[in-house]
Write a protein that holds these residues in place. Structure first.
Motif, PDB file in Angstrom:
ATOM      1  N   VAL A  34       1.052  -5.889   3.082  1.00 19.50           N
ATOM      2  CA  VAL A  34       0.304  -4.642   3.226  1.00 19.50           C
ATOM      3  C   VAL A  34      -0.937  -4.957   4.050  1.00 19.50           C
ATOM      4  CG1 VAL A  34      -0.890  -2.771   2.008  1.00 19.50           C
ATOM      5  CG2 VAL A  34       1.087  -3.905   0.932  1.00 19.50           C
ATOM      6  N   VAL A  35      -1.124  -4.239   5.142  1.00 16.39           N
ATOM      7  CA  VAL A  35      -2.311  -4.451   5.978  1.00 16.39           C
ATOM      8  C   VAL A  35      -3.283  -3.303   5.746  1.00 16.39           C
ATOM      9  CG1 VAL A  35      -3.202  -4.632   8.338  1.00 16.39           C
ATOM     10  CG2 VAL A  35      -1.038  -5.745   7.726  1.00 16.39           C
ATOM     11  N   GLY A  36      -4.459  -3.634   5.238  1.00 17.76           N
ATOM     12  CA  GLY A  36      -5.483  -2.620   4.988  1.00 17.76           C
ATOM     13  C   GLY A  36      -5.635  -2.368   3.509  1.00 17.76           C
ATOM     14  N   GLY A  37      -6.866  -2.449   3.029  1.00 18.86           N
ATOM     15  CA  GLY A  37      -7.109  -2.334   1.590  1.00 18.86           C
ATOM     16  C   GLY A  37      -8.009  -1.178   1.214  1.00 18.86           C
ATOM     17  N   GLY A  38      -7.869  -0.061   1.908  1.00 18.37           N
ATOM     18  CA  GLY A  38      -8.562   1.152   1.464  1.00 18.37           C
ATOM     19  C   GLY A  38      -7.811   1.761   0.288  1.00 18.37           C
ATOM     20  N   PHE A  39      -8.049   3.031   0.018  1.00 19.55           N
ATOM     21  CA  PHE A  39      -7.403   3.673  -1.124  1.00 19.55           C
ATOM     22  C   PHE A  39      -5.879   3.592  -1.000  1.00 19.55           C
ATOM     23  CE2 PHE A  39     -11.646   5.272  -1.577  1.00 19.55           C
ATOM     24  CZ  PHE A  39     -11.798   5.447  -2.939  1.00 19.55           C
ATOM     25  N   GLY A  40      -5.353   3.796   0.220  1.00 19.69           N
ATOM     26  CA  GLY A  40      -3.907   3.760   0.403  1.00 19.69           C
ATOM     27  C   GLY A  40      -3.340   2.362   0.262  1.00 19.69           C
ATOM     28  N   ALA A 120      -3.446 -17.464  11.161  1.00 19.02           N
ATOM     29  CA  ALA A 120      -2.488 -17.491  10.048  1.00 19.02           C
ATOM     30  C   ALA A 120      -1.365 -16.482  10.311  1.00 19.02           C
ATOM     31  CB  ALA A 120      -3.188 -17.161   8.742  1.00 19.02           C
ATOM     32  N   VAL A 121      -0.144 -16.870   9.920  1.00 22.51           N
ATOM     33  CA  VAL A 121       1.022 -16.015  10.144  1.00 22.51           C
ATOM     34  C   VAL A 121       1.623 -15.625   8.797  1.00 22.51           C
ATOM     35  CG1 VAL A 121       3.363 -15.928  11.081  1.00 22.51           C
ATOM     36  CG2 VAL A 121       1.520 -17.006  12.398  1.00 22.51           C
ATOM     37  N   HIS A 122       1.907 -14.344   8.623  1.00 20.37           N
ATOM     38  CA  HIS A 122       2.557 -13.859   7.398  1.00 20.37           C
ATOM     39  C   HIS A 122       3.880 -13.192   7.771  1.00 20.37           C
ATOM     40  CE1 HIS A 122      -0.839 -14.576   4.635  1.00 20.37           C
ATOM     41  NE2 HIS A 122      -1.552 -14.433   5.738  1.00 20.37           N
ATOM     42  N   GLU A 123       4.967 -13.743   7.258  1.00 21.99           N
ATOM     43  CA  GLU A 123       6.277 -13.147   7.520  1.00 21.99           C
ATOM     44  C   GLU A 123       6.568 -12.078   6.476  1.00 21.99           C
ATOM     45  OE1 GLU A 123       8.915 -16.503   7.597  1.00 21.99           O
ATOM     46  OE2 GLU A 123       8.542 -16.762   9.757  1.00 21.99           O
ATOM     47  N   TYR A 124       7.305 -11.052   6.901  1.00 21.61           N
ATOM     48  CA  TYR A 124       7.590  -9.971   5.953  1.00 21.61           C
ATOM     49  C   TYR A 124       9.034  -9.525   6.042  1.00 21.61           C
ATOM     50  CZ  TYR A 124       7.118  -6.800  10.016  1.00 21.61           C
ATOM     51  OH  TYR A 124       7.260  -6.182  11.224  1.00 21.61           O
ATOM     52  N   ASP A 125       9.511  -8.939   4.932  1.00 20.98           N
ATOM     53  CA  ASP A 125      10.748  -8.170   4.981  1.00 20.98           C
ATOM     54  C   ASP A 125      10.428  -6.694   5.172  1.00 20.98           C
ATOM     55  OD1 ASP A 125      12.585 -10.402   4.413  1.00 20.98           O
ATOM     56  OD2 ASP A 125      11.522 -10.451   2.497  1.00 20.98           O
ATOM     57  N   LYS A 126       9.318  -6.276   4.530  1.00 24.92           N
ATOM     58  CA  LYS A 126       8.817  -4.902   4.717  1.00 24.92           C
ATOM     59  C   LYS A 126       7.320  -4.987   4.985  1.00 24.92           C
ATOM     60  CE  LYS A 126      12.618  -2.663   3.448  1.00 24.92           C
ATOM     61  NZ  LYS A 126      13.347  -1.784   4.386  1.00 24.92           N
ATOM     62  N   LEU A 127       6.883  -4.201   5.943  1.00 21.69           N
ATOM     63  CA  LEU A 127       5.460  -4.167   6.273  1.00 21.69           C
ATOM     64  C   LEU A 127       4.908  -2.782   5.953  1.00 21.69           C
ATOM     65  CD1 LEU A 127       2.934  -5.471   7.611  1.00 21.69           C
ATOM     66  CD2 LEU A 127       3.797  -4.631   9.817  1.00 21.69           C
ATOM     67  N   VAL A 128       3.777  -2.743   5.283  1.00 24.54           N
ATOM     68  CA  VAL A 128       3.099  -1.474   5.022  1.00 24.54           C
ATOM     69  C   VAL A 128       1.792  -1.499   5.809  1.00 24.54           C
ATOM     70  CG1 VAL A 128       2.072   0.033   3.282  1.00 24.54           C
ATOM     71  CG2 VAL A 128       4.094  -1.347   2.704  1.00 24.54           C
ATOM     72  N   LEU A 129       1.655  -0.573   6.750  1.00 22.04           N
ATOM     73  CA  LEU A 129       0.409  -0.501   7.526  1.00 22.04           C
ATOM     74  C   LEU A 129      -0.450   0.626   6.976  1.00 22.04           C
ATOM     75  CD1 LEU A 129       1.569  -0.991  11.245  1.00 22.04           C
ATOM     76  CD2 LEU A 129       0.449  -2.648   9.731  1.00 22.04           C
ATOM     77  N   ALA A 130      -1.635   0.266   6.512  1.00 20.92           N
ATOM     78  CA  ALA A 130      -2.588   1.255   5.989  1.00 20.92           C
ATOM     79  C   ALA A 130      -3.947   0.988   6.644  1.00 20.92           C
ATOM     80  CB  ALA A 130      -2.679   1.149   4.468  1.00 20.92           C
ATOM     81  N   PRO A 131      -3.998   1.115   7.980  1.00 16.11           N
ATOM     82  CA  PRO A 131      -5.206   0.686   8.700  1.00 16.11           C
ATOM     83  C   PRO A 131      -6.283   1.757   8.771  1.00 16.11           C
ATOM     84  CG  PRO A 131      -3.544   1.357  10.280  1.00 16.11           C
ATOM     85  CD  PRO A 131      -2.954   1.584   8.910  1.00 16.11           C
ATOM     86  N   GLY A 132      -6.030   2.927   8.203  1.00 14.30           N
ATOM     87  CA  GLY A 132      -7.028   3.991   8.325  1.00 14.30           C
ATOM     88  C   GLY A 132      -7.181   4.409   9.773  1.00 14.30           C
ATOM     89  N   ILE A 133      -8.403   4.769  10.139  1.00 17.22           N
ATOM     90  CA  ILE A 133      -8.623   5.221  11.518  1.00 17.22           C
ATOM     91  C   ILE A 133      -9.534   4.246  12.255  1.00 17.22           C
ATOM     92  CG2 ILE A 133      -8.345   7.671  10.989  1.00 17.22           C
ATOM     93  CD1 ILE A 133     -11.671   7.446  11.520  1.00 17.22           C
ATOM     94  N   ASP A 134      -9.424   4.293  13.579  1.00 17.18           N
ATOM     95  CA  ASP A 134     -10.445   3.712  14.443  1.00 17.18           C
ATOM     96  C   ASP A 134     -10.951   4.833  15.333  1.00 17.18           C
ATOM     97  OD1 ASP A 134     -11.126   1.027  13.956  1.00 17.18           O
ATOM     98  OD2 ASP A 134      -9.124   0.397  14.609  1.00 17.18           O
ATOM     99  N   PHE A 135     -12.130   4.623  15.917  1.00 15.23           N
ATOM    100  CA  PHE A 135     -12.685   5.648  16.794  1.00 15.23           C
ATOM    101  C   PHE A 135     -12.286   5.381  18.236  1.00 15.23           C
ATOM    102  CE2 PHE A 135     -15.852   5.571  13.259  1.00 15.23           C
ATOM    103  CZ  PHE A 135     -15.513   6.819  12.745  1.00 15.23           C
ATOM    104  N   VAL A 136     -12.088   6.477  18.968  1.00 12.93           N
ATOM    105  CA  VAL A 136     -11.843   6.376  20.409  1.00 12.93           C
ATOM    106  C   VAL A 136     -13.220   6.534  21.053  1.00 12.93           C
ATOM    107  CG1 VAL A 136     -10.565   7.328  22.366  1.00 12.93           C
ATOM    108  CG2 VAL A 136      -9.603   7.475  20.054  1.00 12.93           C
ATOM    109  N   VAL A 314       0.936   4.249   5.706  1.00 13.83           N
ATOM    110  CA  VAL A 314       0.246   4.863   4.564  1.00 13.83           C
ATOM    111  C   VAL A 314      -1.137   5.348   5.001  1.00 13.83           C
ATOM    112  CG1 VAL A 314      -0.961   4.227   2.429  1.00 13.83           C
ATOM    113  CG2 VAL A 314       1.457   3.660   2.694  1.00 13.83           C
ATOM    114  N   GLY A 315      -1.474   6.558   4.596  1.00 14.84           N
ATOM    115  CA  GLY A 315      -2.852   7.034   4.736  1.00 14.84           C
ATOM    116  C   GLY A 315      -3.152   7.734   6.049  1.00 14.84           C
ATOM    117  N   ASP A 316      -4.418   7.662   6.469  1.00 18.57           N
ATOM    118  CA  ASP A 316      -4.908   8.435   7.617  1.00 18.57           C
ATOM    119  C   ASP A 316      -4.129   8.170   8.903  1.00 18.57           C
ATOM    120  OD1 ASP A 316      -6.801   9.308   5.843  1.00 18.57           O
ATOM    121  OD2 ASP A 316      -8.486   8.214   6.742  1.00 18.57           O
ATOM    122  N   ALA A 317      -3.528   6.985   9.015  1.00 20.26           N
ATOM    123  CA  ALA A 317      -2.827   6.625  10.254  1.00 20.26           C
ATOM    124  C   ALA A 317      -1.533   7.417  10.434  1.00 20.26           C
ATOM    125  CB  ALA A 317      -2.525   5.126  10.270  1.00 20.26           C
ATOM    126  N   ALA A 318      -0.963   7.913   9.333  1.00 21.18           N
ATOM    127  CA  ALA A 318       0.323   8.618   9.417  1.00 21.18           C
ATOM    128  C   ALA A 318       0.140   9.975  10.095  1.00 21.18           C
ATOM    129  CB  ALA A 318       0.906   8.807   8.019  1.00 21.18           C
TER     130      ALA A 318
END
Lengths: 421, 195
Positions: A34-40, A120-136, A314-318
């Motif tokens: 899981v990438v990102g540790g906000g609420f989602g 560091a490298v992390h291998e996954y079978d399933k990846l959950v991206l919960a990166p929230g937002i970035d500003f443009v 997950v979250g704002d990125a969706a």
């Protein structure tokens, strides 16, 4: 008891116990990152382990502290202590979540690996991206990331919250506070208007000659009637809203002069809260899961990316057109994803996805109303269930608005407990 | 054979990771909808907030009747009515069943001994007939109150005094009619202090 029965008993106990030991150490059923540790992200990591302790779950979090956005508008006006917004991920280890601090730098969807900026490298079978937002940052001429010091966004909580707070406190009585709102979609859509309400509450007490100007890219906003009615009632004519079609679309800014130029007009503020255009957190683009909108298209049944395999969003990125981006909503995404992944790994039927999104809008520290969405999957997206959710009654009594203001704090504590504790 | 099963499951329990033992009942039995309720009420129905009620271990018939009353706007609320109207009756049944199966184990709350004592005297006179002396009734459609969140009890008692609730639940209205804010707090403290 015979020796033979004793033996059978031990053998049976051992054979039942073994697979569990094996899973707990070394060879999990599946590896989920899981990438990102906000609420989602925090909720996803916790619920994955709750639903299936046979999974290995790694949560990658950039910072050791997470500063929560919900309720942070109250921090801006000194009604709430900043420290109440500061959360961390240490309790998640109790559920067996492996918490790793580091910035995810790259995702290789073909080889199914995430690389951190420290290598560091992390291998996954399933990846959950919960990166929230970035500003443009460069979406408006004349603005850049450095501009966030002169015209703070305070739309990711943290140092920015304290910076805007100090600027509001230092502003002279009779000054103008401007909130500039970018094109949709934005996270927590009612939040800028709540911010206007709470700053008005502060000005009314401390700087009553001051004005608030909302320069809005859009021509309407959520619960507009609710805000307008309550502004008129509580704050007279202190707040002015300039819609996009009426000269609210910012085309250029002068950061040093704290001036916004629109098609028809220009606005100079003593304090300018410039909220930049949003996109999904940048790791999403690097993973190849964003489309032309800057957000991540998904299959709404499982929140799987439609662009890459085995990546859930997950979250704002969706990108879900009808669903407001909120912490509450991110938590329902997280549970849908945890349910979908564990069902898939265990060969169980896919659970029905339950989407809800709730936001509290404080008109003052002692009066609030809520926006609520209950959503179902329909035609590749989600839509509101008819007759359910919606805003609090427009004619809510003062007692009910006071009750909702107290409930807001309870709701925040509950969300925090469900995600982080 | 029973001993065998017991010892086997003990062996299993000992080898499970600590985390699995910590949280209530993972696995396919968990209700996807109840997980959504957990945002506010906690995954095991153990609320972390003063004004949000514990649901874990609550009487099932009461839970279901209350969810339906919210949905049909027979019980006033600022939140639950709008939410429950998003779900079918079988979905509400699933939620009631899920939470009723969790253990009733509210965490301790801070109370004032004097107020608890005053509350106890009132509770015996006004509440015990239905809610039992300590707030753990056996009647399925009456809610457990022992250890319930005190902010929630107070809010709801205030609600029961409104004209709308007087009509829909005359029993509760007459039981608490005439109580002032202090007395309502004392009642809440009494039930909140019970385990």
């Amino acid at each position: 008891m015979s020796a033979r029965r004793d033996f059978i008993k031990r053998a049976l106990a051992a054979s039942l116990a073994l697979p569990v030991i094996a899973r707990a150490s070394g060879s999990p059923k599946a590896r989920v990152v899981v990438v990102g540790g906000g609420f989602g992200g925090a909720t996803a990591a916790k619920y994955l382990r709750l639903l299936d302790p046979g999974l290995s779950v790694t949560l990658i979090m950039r910072d050791r502290e997470y500063v929560a956005c919900p309720m942070s508008n109250e921090v801006l006006i000194g009604e709430r202590d900043y420290t109440e917004q500061i959360l961390n991920h240490t309790a998640l280890t109790r559920y067996g979540v492996n918490v790793v601090y580091g910035e995810a730098d790259a995702v290789d969807p073909a080889r199914k690996r995430v690389t951190l900026s420290n290598g560091a490298v992390h291998e996954y079978d399933k990846l959950v991206l919960a990166p929230g937002i970035d500003f443009v940052w460069n979406a408006v001429e004349g603005f850049s990331e450095e501009g966030a010091i002169l015209m703070p966004h305070a739309y990711k909580a943290g140092a920015q919250t304290l910076l805007l707070k100090s600027q509001i406190e230092a502003m002279r009585d009779g000054g103008t506070f401007i909130i500039a709102i970018p094109p949709k979609p934005i996270r927590c859509p009612p939040a800028p208007y709540e911010r206007a309400s709470l700053v008005a509450h502060y000005f009314k007490q401390h700087k009553p000659k001051s004005k608030i100007l909302i320069v809005d890219h859009s021509d309407n906003y959520p619960m507009q009637t609710w805000f307008e009615k309550n502004w008129a009632r509580h704050y007279g004519s202190m707040i002015t809203w300039v819609p996009g079609g009426g000269g609210g679309k910012v085309e250029r800014v002068d950061m040093l002069g704290r001036t916004l130029f629109t098609e028809f007009d220009n606005f100079t503020g003593d304090v300018v809260n410039f909220i930049p255009k949003h996109a999904a957190g940048r790791i999403a683009a690097r993973a190849g899961v964003t489309d032309e909108t800057g957000f991540c298209p998904v299959d709404p049944v499982t929140l799987t990316s439609t662009l890459q395999q085995d990546i859930h969003i997950v979250g704002d990125a969706a990108r879900l057109r009808s669903m407001a981006k909120t912490a509450h909503g991110a938590q329902s995404h997280a549970k849908i994803v945890a349910g979908a992944i564990t069902a898939q790994i265990n060969g169980l039927p896919m659970p029905k996805p339950y989407y809800t999104s709730v936001g509290y809008a404080m008109i003052s520290p002692h009066a609030a109303f809520t926006g609520m969405q209950v959503l179902n999957v329909n035609k590749g997206d989600v839509e509101m269930v008819k007759g359910a959710g919606g805003p609090s009654p427009l004619n809510a009594t003062d007692e009910d608005m006071a009750l909702e203001a107290r409930l807001a704090k309870n709701w925040y504590n509950a969300l925090v407990a469900d995600a982080f504790l | 054979m029973f001993r065998l099963i017991r010892q086997t499951s003990l062996a299993l329990a000992l080898t499970l990771p600590v985390s699995a033992a910590l949280a209530a009942p993972p696995g396919p039995e968990t209700s996807a909808l109840a997980r959504n309720c957990a945002h506010c009420h906690g995954i095991d129905g153990r609320s972390a907030s003063d004004m949000i009620p514990h649901l874990g271990g609550q009487n099932e018939a009461y839970l279901l009747a209350t969810l339906k009353a919210f949905k049909q706007d027979k019980r006033p609320s600022v939140f639950m009515g709008r939410l429950t109207r998003g779900y079918s009756d079988p979905e509400l049944e699933e939620v009631a069943r899920y939470f009723a199966r969790q253990p009733w184990s509210p965490p301790a709350q801070t109370t004032s001994p004097q107020r608890v004592a005053n509350g106890e005297a009132m509770a015996q006179k006004r509440c015990a007939a239905c809610h039992s002396e300590r707030g753990l009734p056996v009647v399925e459609n009456t809610p457990r109150l022992a250890g319930q969140q005190m902010g929630y009890i107070k809010t709801e008692l205030d609600r029961f005094l409104t004209p709308k609730m007087r009509q829909s639940n005359p029993g509760m209205f007459s039981a608490i009619e005439g109580l002032n804010d202090l007395e309502i707090d004392e009642l809440a403290q009494y039930f909140g202090s019970q385990q």
